[in-house]
Design a protein around this motif. Structure first.
Motif, PDB file in Angstrom:
ATOM      1  N   MET A   1       0.849  -1.166   0.000  1.00 49.61           N
ATOM      2  CA  MET A   1       0.000   0.000   0.000  1.00 49.61           C
ATOM      3  C   MET A   1       0.903   1.239   0.000  1.00 49.61           C
ATOM      4  N   SER A   2       0.565   2.216  -0.781  1.00 48.51           N
ATOM      5  CA  SER A   2       1.369   3.432  -0.911  1.00 48.51           C
ATOM      6  C   SER A   2       1.133   4.361   0.285  1.00 48.51           C
ATOM      7  N   LEU A   3       2.006   5.344   0.425  1.00 50.96           N
ATOM      8  CA  LEU A   3       1.853   6.337   1.491  1.00 50.96           C
ATOM      9  C   LEU A   3       0.508   7.047   1.373  1.00 50.96           C
ATOM     10  N   ASP A   4       0.138   7.420   0.163  1.00 50.15           N
ATOM     11  CA  ASP A   4      -1.154   8.098  -0.039  1.00 50.15           C
ATOM     12  C   ASP A   4      -2.321   7.206   0.384  1.00 50.15           C
ATOM     13  N   SER A   5      -2.244   5.940   0.061  1.00 53.27           N
ATOM     14  CA  SER A   5      -3.315   5.005   0.427  1.00 53.27           C
ATOM     15  C   SER A   5      -3.396   4.819   1.933  1.00 53.27           C
ATOM     16  N   LEU A   6      -2.241   4.686   2.586  1.00 53.72           N
ATOM     17  CA  LEU A   6      -2.227   4.551   4.043  1.00 53.72           C
ATOM     18  C   LEU A   6      -2.780   5.812   4.707  1.00 53.72           C
ATOM     19  N   THR A   7      -2.361   6.972   4.206  1.00 53.91           N
ATOM     20  CA  THR A   7      -2.834   8.242   4.762  1.00 53.91           C
ATOM     21  C   THR A   7      -4.338   8.367   4.605  1.00 53.91           C
ATOM     22  N   ASP A   8      -4.859   8.024   3.434  1.00 54.66           N
ATOM     23  CA  ASP A   8      -6.307   8.088   3.198  1.00 54.66           C
ATOM     24  C   ASP A   8      -7.061   7.111   4.094  1.00 54.66           C
ATOM     25  N   ALA A   9      -6.510   5.915   4.288  1.00 53.59           N
ATOM     26  CA  ALA A   9      -7.166   4.924   5.143  1.00 53.59           C
ATOM     27  C   ALA A   9      -7.225   5.415   6.589  1.00 53.59           C
ATOM     28  N   ALA A  60       5.741   0.294   6.602  1.00 47.37           N
ATOM     29  CA  ALA A  60       4.453   0.493   5.935  1.00 47.37           C
ATOM     30  C   ALA A  60       3.683  -0.824   5.889  1.00 47.37           C
ATOM     31  N   ASP A  61       4.398  -1.941   5.688  1.00 47.09           N
ATOM     32  CA  ASP A  61       3.735  -3.249   5.654  1.00 47.09           C
ATOM     33  C   ASP A  61       3.062  -3.560   6.986  1.00 47.09           C
ATOM     34  N   ASN A  62       3.767  -3.293   8.096  1.00 46.71           N
ATOM     35  CA  ASN A  62       3.181  -3.572   9.407  1.00 46.71           C
ATOM     36  C   ASN A  62       2.025  -2.627   9.725  1.00 46.71           C
ATOM     37  N   LEU A  63       2.113  -1.371   9.289  1.00 42.04           N
ATOM     38  CA  LEU A  63       1.001  -0.444   9.488  1.00 42.04           C
ATOM     39  C   LEU A  63      -0.227  -0.933   8.716  1.00 42.04           C
ATOM     40  N   GLU A  64      -0.006  -1.371   7.500  1.00 40.31           N
ATOM     41  CA  GLU A  64      -1.117  -1.906   6.702  1.00 40.31           C
ATOM     42  C   GLU A  64      -1.719  -3.140   7.374  1.00 40.31           C
ATOM     43  N   LYS A  65      -0.858  -4.063   7.854  1.00 38.04           N
ATOM     44  CA  LYS A  65      -1.348  -5.266   8.533  1.00 38.04           C
ATOM     45  C   LYS A  65      -2.148  -4.901   9.776  1.00 38.04           C
ATOM     46  N   MET A  66      -1.662  -3.918  10.534  1.00 35.49           N
ATOM     47  CA  MET A  66      -2.342  -3.507  11.743  1.00 35.49           C
ATOM     48  C   MET A  66      -3.716  -2.919  11.419  1.00 35.49           C
ATOM     49  N   MET A  67      -3.782  -2.127  10.371  1.00 33.27           N
ATOM     50  CA  MET A  67      -5.049  -1.509   9.987  1.00 33.27           C
ATOM     51  C   MET A  67      -6.042  -2.528   9.451  1.00 33.27           C
ATOM     52  N   ASN A  68      -5.543  -3.608   8.869  1.00 35.19           N
ATOM     53  CA  ASN A  68      -6.410  -4.648   8.309  1.00 35.19           C
ATOM     54  C   ASN A  68      -6.731  -5.760   9.301  1.00 35.19           C
ATOM     55  N   GLY A  69      -6.226  -5.630  10.538  1.00 31.11           N
ATOM     56  CA  GLY A  69      -6.498  -6.638  11.557  1.00 31.11           C
ATOM     57  C   GLY A  69      -5.563  -7.819  11.535  1.00 31.11           C
ATOM     58  N   GLY A  70      -4.522  -7.781  10.702  1.00 29.41           N
ATOM     59  CA  GLY A  70      -3.579  -8.888  10.613  1.00 29.41           C
ATOM     60  C   GLY A  70      -2.408  -8.794  11.585  1.00 29.41           C
ATOM     61  N   LEU A  71      -2.347  -7.695  12.353  1.00 28.63           N
ATOM     62  CA  LEU A  71      -1.273  -7.512  13.332  1.00 28.63           C
ATOM     63  C   LEU A  71      -1.873  -6.844  14.553  1.00 28.63           C
TER      64      LEU A  71
END
Length: 80
Positions: A1-9, A60-71
């Motif tokens: 996931m890109s920085l823009d996508s993470l920021t928007d999420a 960024a990978d761990n932030l994405e996992k955390m936001m998706n419930g995988g971490l």
């Protein structure tokens, strides 16, 4: 996931939750930042490198996992 996508999420989720009452900065491994001004109403989310009450450094990978419930956030914090 890109920085823009993470920021928007984070921006979407911040708007769905009560105010934090403080400022949080996520510093990603490539040096990019996501700043959450939870003291503002509504919360302000940006990529500014501003002063924060709490700074969280992670990939960024761990932030994405955390936001998706995988971490689990507590487990991530306790294990570094």
């Amino acid at each position: 996931m890109s920085l823009d996508s993470l920021t928007d999420a984070i921006r979407r989720r911040a708007g769905e939750n009560p105010s934090l009452g403080y400022k949080v900065k996520f510093v990603l491994e490539d040096g990019a930042t996501i700043f959450w001004d939870g003291a503002a109403a509504p919360p302000a989310i940006s990529n500014d490198d501003a002063a924060a009450d709490t700074t969280i450094r992670m990939s960024a990978d761990n932030l994405e996992k955390m936001m998706n419930g995988g971490l689990d956030p507590t487990l991530a914090y306790m294990t570094g």
